[in-house]
Design an enzyme around this catalytic site. Structure first.
Site, PDB file in Angstrom:
ATOM      1  N   ASP A   8       0.865  -1.194   0.000  1.00 39.88           N
ATOM      2  CA  ASP A   8       0.000   0.000   0.000  1.00 39.88           C
ATOM      3  C   ASP A   8       0.896   1.236   0.000  1.00 39.88           C
ATOM      4  OD1 ASP A   8      -2.395   1.570   0.192  1.00 39.88           O
ATOM      5  OD2 ASP A   8      -2.007   1.843   2.318  1.00 39.88           O
ATOM      6  N   SER A   9       0.297   2.374  -0.310  1.00 36.25           N
ATOM      7  CA  SER A   9       1.051   3.632  -0.253  1.00 36.25           C
ATOM      8  C   SER A   9       1.468   3.948   1.193  1.00 36.25           C
ATOM      9  CB  SER A   9       0.184   4.770  -0.789  1.00 36.25           C
ATOM     10  OG  SER A   9      -0.967   4.904   0.024  1.00 36.25           O
ATOM     11  N   CYS A  71      -4.355  -1.557  -2.082  1.00 38.06           N
ATOM     12  CA  CYS A  71      -4.482  -0.126  -2.328  1.00 38.06           C
ATOM     13  C   CYS A  71      -5.385   0.037  -3.550  1.00 38.06           C
ATOM     14  CB  CYS A  71      -3.095   0.437  -2.607  1.00 38.06           C
ATOM     15  SG  CYS A  71      -3.091   2.165  -3.103  1.00 38.06           S
ATOM     16  N   GLU A 169      -2.570   9.208   7.616  1.00 37.79           N
ATOM     17  CA  GLU A 169      -1.105   9.097   7.571  1.00 37.79           C
ATOM     18  C   GLU A 169      -0.467   9.963   8.665  1.00 37.79           C
ATOM     19  OE1 GLU A 169       1.226   7.277   5.455  1.00 37.79           O
ATOM     20  OE2 GLU A 169      -0.590   6.097   5.225  1.00 37.79           O
ATOM     21  N   CYS A 203     -11.124   2.784  -0.308  1.00 36.85           N
ATOM     22  CA  CYS A 203      -9.710   3.099  -0.045  1.00 36.85           C
ATOM     23  C   CYS A 203      -9.365   2.333   1.216  1.00 36.85           C
ATOM     24  CB  CYS A 203      -9.526   4.596   0.167  1.00 36.85           C
ATOM     25  SG  CYS A 203      -7.879   5.005   0.815  1.00 36.85           S
ATOM     26  N   HIS A 205      -7.338   2.792   3.480  1.00 41.94           N
ATOM     27  CA  HIS A 205      -7.119   3.598   4.688  1.00 41.94           C
ATOM     28  C   HIS A 205      -8.437   3.824   5.452  1.00 41.94           C
ATOM     29  CE1 HIS A 205      -3.225   4.665   2.960  1.00 41.94           C
ATOM     30  NE2 HIS A 205      -2.924   5.366   4.029  1.00 41.94           N
TER      31      HIS A 205
HETATM   32  N1  DGL Z   1      -4.952   3.094   0.698  1.00 33.47           N
HETATM   33  C1  DGL Z   1      -4.896   3.520  -0.644  1.00 33.47           C
HETATM   34  C2  DGL Z   1      -6.145   3.233  -1.418  1.00 33.47           C
HETATM   35  O1  DGL Z   1      -6.751   2.231  -1.122  1.00 33.47           O
HETATM   36  C3  DGL Z   1      -4.085   4.698  -1.016  1.00 33.47           C
HETATM   37  C4  DGL Z   1      -4.483   6.025  -0.627  1.00 33.47           C
HETATM   38  C5  DGL Z   1      -3.506   7.086  -1.020  1.00 33.47           C
HETATM   39  O2  DGL Z   1      -2.294   6.884  -0.902  1.00 33.47           O
HETATM   40  O3  DGL Z   1      -3.965   8.134  -1.444  1.00 33.47           O
HETATM   41  O4  DGL Z   1      -6.519   3.931  -2.324  1.00 33.47           O
END
Ligand code: DGL
Length: 302
Positions: A8-9, A71, A169, A203, A205
């Site tokens: 993931d990011s 992600c 984050e 997402c 997150h």
């Molecule tokens: N958790 C990620 C997603 O599912 C990335 C979010 C991001 O880095 O902007 O999109």
């Protein structure tokens, strides 16, 4: 023997990793968060593809046979090109992979969007579905296109939530700033379509704020939102988080694909890598996972 890579990011993929490890505790995992370059969701296609490919190549070099792009942004923007171009260069027609001049068994990369989309039609009763995601996932239209294929009768509305990932984050998802932005984006998407009864947290997150999101939805008629009154007859809204859906889908995939399953080692371990400071990552990840972990810093790209 090989591991399962989870990418993931940043911290969001931990919500997927956690669910996968509950479903498939026997395997060895390597988690990589590109925290130094998060968020991905406000970047262009070219940048997201380049960052994701660097991470995928790195994880293959660390002996991962299967990588989950935990992600949505990377799944929406980079997965198709990686599957249709880069993997064809790595895996030959005999099913062997060539990595760093070394011959290996085949490798693959999977995303999170398809397993989520498949769950939606059986959850909605009104047929009105909202997708909350990063600006990049929304602009890719991946959810709309995939849902149109399997359930063309549904009405789909998307809404970008550019502040949610930066808040998470930064460890601010329990603070007052997050409260403001949770209310703002939920009000905005429900104003687009008040008949929505199913909201996809598109997402990885976002499940870290699921409790607060669900709480706002449950009590929205009682909030002091005089500027944006919520219609009292609007339906109850269910939010969909992706962890369990992805975990079940991976378990099923491994049953059907012995060529990957038989490569996997079964020590039940997990190693955490980040492109940011390892102590900071370990501290935040331990909070998200409710158990202490340690991490190592690596560098991606030039
Ligand atoms: N958790 C990620 C997603 O599912 C990335 C979010 C991001 O880095 O902007 O999109």
């Amino acid at each position: 023997m090989a591991k399962i890579g989870v990418f993931d990011s940043g911290y969001g993929g931990l919500t997927i990793l956690d669910a996968i490890r509950k479903e498939l505790p026997q395997y060895d995992y390597l988690y990589l968060g590109d925290n130094a370059r998060a968020p991905y969701g406000t970047h262009s296609f070219d940048v997201i593809y380049r960052y994701t490919l660097e991470a995928v190549k790195y994880l293959f070099e660390q002996d991962c046979a299967l990588i989950i792009l935990a992600c949505n942004t990377a799944s929406a923007k980079a997965l198709r090109t990686i599957q249709q171009k880069d993997l064809l260069l790595i895996n030959d027609e005999n099913g062997d992979a060539a990595l760093n001049g070394e011959k290996r068994k085949p490798v693959n990369v999977l995303g999170v969007i398809r397993p989520t989309v498949e769950a939606v039609p059986s959850i909605t009763k009104t047929g009105h579905v909202g997708i909350l995601a990063t600006p990049a996932t929304v602009s890719s239209e991946s959810y709309v296109l995939e849902l149109e294929k399997i359930a063309p009768e549904l009405t789909i509305v998307q809404h970008a939530c550019p502040m949610w990932v930066p808040l998470i984050e930064a460890g601010e998802h329990n603070g007052p700033g997050a409260k403001y932005f949770i209310g703002k984006y939920l009000r905005e998407i429900l104003a687009k379509d008040p008949q929505i009864d199913t909201l996809v947290l598109g997402c990885t997150h976002y499940p870290l704020m699921k409790e607060r999101i669900d709480n706002w939805l449950e009590f929205r008629h009682e909030l002091d939102e005089s500027e944006f009154p919520q219609p009292t007859d609007s339906p109850k809204v269910t939010t969909i988080a992706q962890g369990e859906l992805e975990a079940k889908s991976l378990a099923d995939y491994l049953k059907r694909h012995p060529e990957y399953r038989e490569q996997l080692s079964t020590g039940g371990t997990c190693t955490y890598l980040t492109t940011e400071n390892a102590d900071r990552f370990a501290q935040s990840a331990s909070n998200f996972l409710s158990a202490p972990i340690s991490a190592k810093t690596i560098q991606l790209g030039e």
